[in-house]
Design an enzyme around this catalytic site. Structure first.
Site, short mmCIF file in Angstrom:
data_model
loop_
_atom_site.label_atom_id
_atom_site.label_comp_id
_atom_site.label_asym_id
_atom_site.label_seq_id
_atom_site.Cartn_x
_atom_site.Cartn_y
_atom_site.Cartn_z
N LYS A 53 0.96 -1.04 -0.08
CA LYS A 53 0.06 -0.17 -0.04
C LYS A 53 0.94 1.15 -0.13
O LYS A 53 0.76 2.14 -0.80
CB LYS A 53 -0.90 -0.02 1.14
CG LYS A 53 -2.14 -1.15 1.11
CD LYS A 53 -2.87 -1.24 2.39
CE LYS A 53 -3.90 -2.69 2.12
NZ LYS A 53 -4.51 -2.88 3.22
N GLN A 97 -4.62 -1.53 9.32
CA GLN A 97 -4.47 -2.92 9.18
C GLN A 97 -5.35 -3.68 10.02
O GLN A 97 -4.81 -3.88 11.12
CB GLN A 97 -3.19 -3.13 8.73
CG GLN A 97 -2.99 -4.39 7.77
CD GLN A 97 -3.43 -4.54 6.32
OE1 GLN A 97 -3.58 -3.35 5.87
NE2 GLN A 97 -4.12 -5.70 5.86
N ASP A 120 -11.14 2.78 3.78
CA ASP A 120 -11.24 1.05 3.72
C ASP A 120 -12.82 0.88 3.63
O ASP A 120 -13.27 -0.28 3.41
CB ASP A 120 -11.01 0.39 5.10
CG ASP A 120 -9.66 -0.35 5.01
OD1 ASP A 120 -9.41 -0.77 3.83
OD2 ASP A 120 -8.87 -0.50 6.03
N1 GUN Z 1 -7.14 -7.09 6.34
C1 GUN Z 1 -7.31 -7.74 4.95
N2 GUN Z 1 -7.90 -6.95 4.32
C2 GUN Z 1 -8.11 -5.72 4.50
C3 GUN Z 1 -8.29 -4.58 3.99
O1 GUN Z 1 -8.97 -4.32 3.09
N3 GUN Z 1 -8.11 -3.47 4.86
C4 GUN Z 1 -7.60 -3.54 6.05
N4 GUN Z 1 -7.42 -2.30 6.84
N5 GUN Z 1 -7.13 -4.81 6.64
C5 GUN Z 1 -7.24 -5.70 5.90
#
Ligand code: GUN
Length: 293
Positions: A53, A97, A120
């Site tokens: 990211k 995350q 998100d």
């Molecule tokens: N963990 C697994 N997929 C995601 C996601 O799309 N966003 C976040 N913040 N954590 C995750």
């Protein structure tokens, strides 16, 4: 028959380029879009996702701010980090995350992120807007799937989409995206899960089959209607001594058999994964645009 491979890597690059051009417009107008990424603990998969990211941000001209903490951080300390980011006008997107350590209530953290910075799309306000069909920040993984399908030259409208999995991150928002009366949606939607008896009865009805289960190679050819579009959301680590790192990544779909019956299939890696990161870039630029209007 051998299926068309849906090239998530190439389509994600297209979407990142669009995000970069929108980011440049904001920069020209005096605002550098910025994404704060919060990583708690030392889960190697989470660290890898956060790394990709941050790399994508750099490529798109988006500033990234990384906040890390040990897994013994208290919930109130984490809430205080989020509060500071909510109040920082130079931050336009906040991503925590997941998963979080067991002693932290994930929902409290999700609800603490300001909905306008919730790139998100997990905050209940954004969930509600998604269900209502209003403009919102939608969760990146499911939002990327209609993009992957339509930009590969396939349509969704009028199709029967069957989703396997009911998570808040993928399955539930996927239902709500595909059921909308909208371009690149307009599906009849079925959502199957661990409580569904006779799963294959449903999956064999799917024109579009979306697997988000978290079990390697779960979907086999006998569960798929010939000519279906199959989207594999799974990313599973399977031990593999032939690889230097000791594992390989594999999806929820048994690629070798399913690619013999499907019309198109997304690979793992290189399918849904890069699309998720690209949609995060798109959401961050959208959040920055709205916050500076
Ligand atoms: N963990 C697994 N997929 C995601 C996601 O799309 N966003 C976040 N913040 N954590 C995750």
């Amino acid at each position: 028959m051998s299926a068309t491979i849906l090239d998530g890597k190439a389509i994600a690059a297209e979407i990142r380029a669009e995000a970069a051009s929108a980011a440049q417009q904001l920069i020209d107008a005096g605002t550098t879009p910025a994404l704060a990424v919060v990583l708690i603990g030392n889960n190697p998969a989470s660290a890898a996702y956060v790394g990709s990211k941050i790399k994508a941000c750099a490529e798109c001209g988006i500033e990234s701010i990384e906040r890390t903490a040990d897994s013994d951080i208290s919930e109130s300390e984490l809430l205080s980090i989020i509060n500071d980011l909510n109040n920082d006008a130079s931050v336009h997107g906040i991503l925590v995350q997941l998963p979080l350590p067991d002693h932290i209530d994930e929902n409290s953290i999700i609800e603490a992120v300001h909905p306008d910075k919730d790139v998100d799309g997990f905050h209940p306000i954004n969930t509600g807007r998604l269900v209502a069909g209003s403009e919102c920040l939608a969760p990146c993984t499911p939002a990327g799937i209609p993009e992957l399908i339509s930009r590969s030259g396939f349509t969704t409208s009028g199709k029967h989409a069957v989703i396997i999995g009911r998570s808040n991150i993928v399955g539930k928002p996927m239902m709500n995206i595909l059921v909308q009366k909208a371009e690149n949606a307009n599906c009849t939607v079925t959502c199957c899960h661990s409580g569904t008896p006779d799963l294959a009865v449903h999956t064999k009805q799917a024109d579009i089959l979306i697997a988000a289960i978290g079990v390697a190679d779960f979907v086999t050819a006998d569960m798929v209607k010939p000519g279906a579009l199959v989207i594999d959301v799974g990313i599973n680590r399977v031990d593999d001594d032939t690889r230097a790192r000791g594992y390989r990544l594999t999806g929820d779909v048994d690629f070798d058999s399913v690619s013999q019956v499907a019309e198109a299939i997304s690979p793992v890696p290189g399918g849904v994964g890069p699309m998720t990161v690209a949609m995060l870039m798109k959401n961050t630029v959208a959040a920055a645009t709205r916050l500076t209007e």
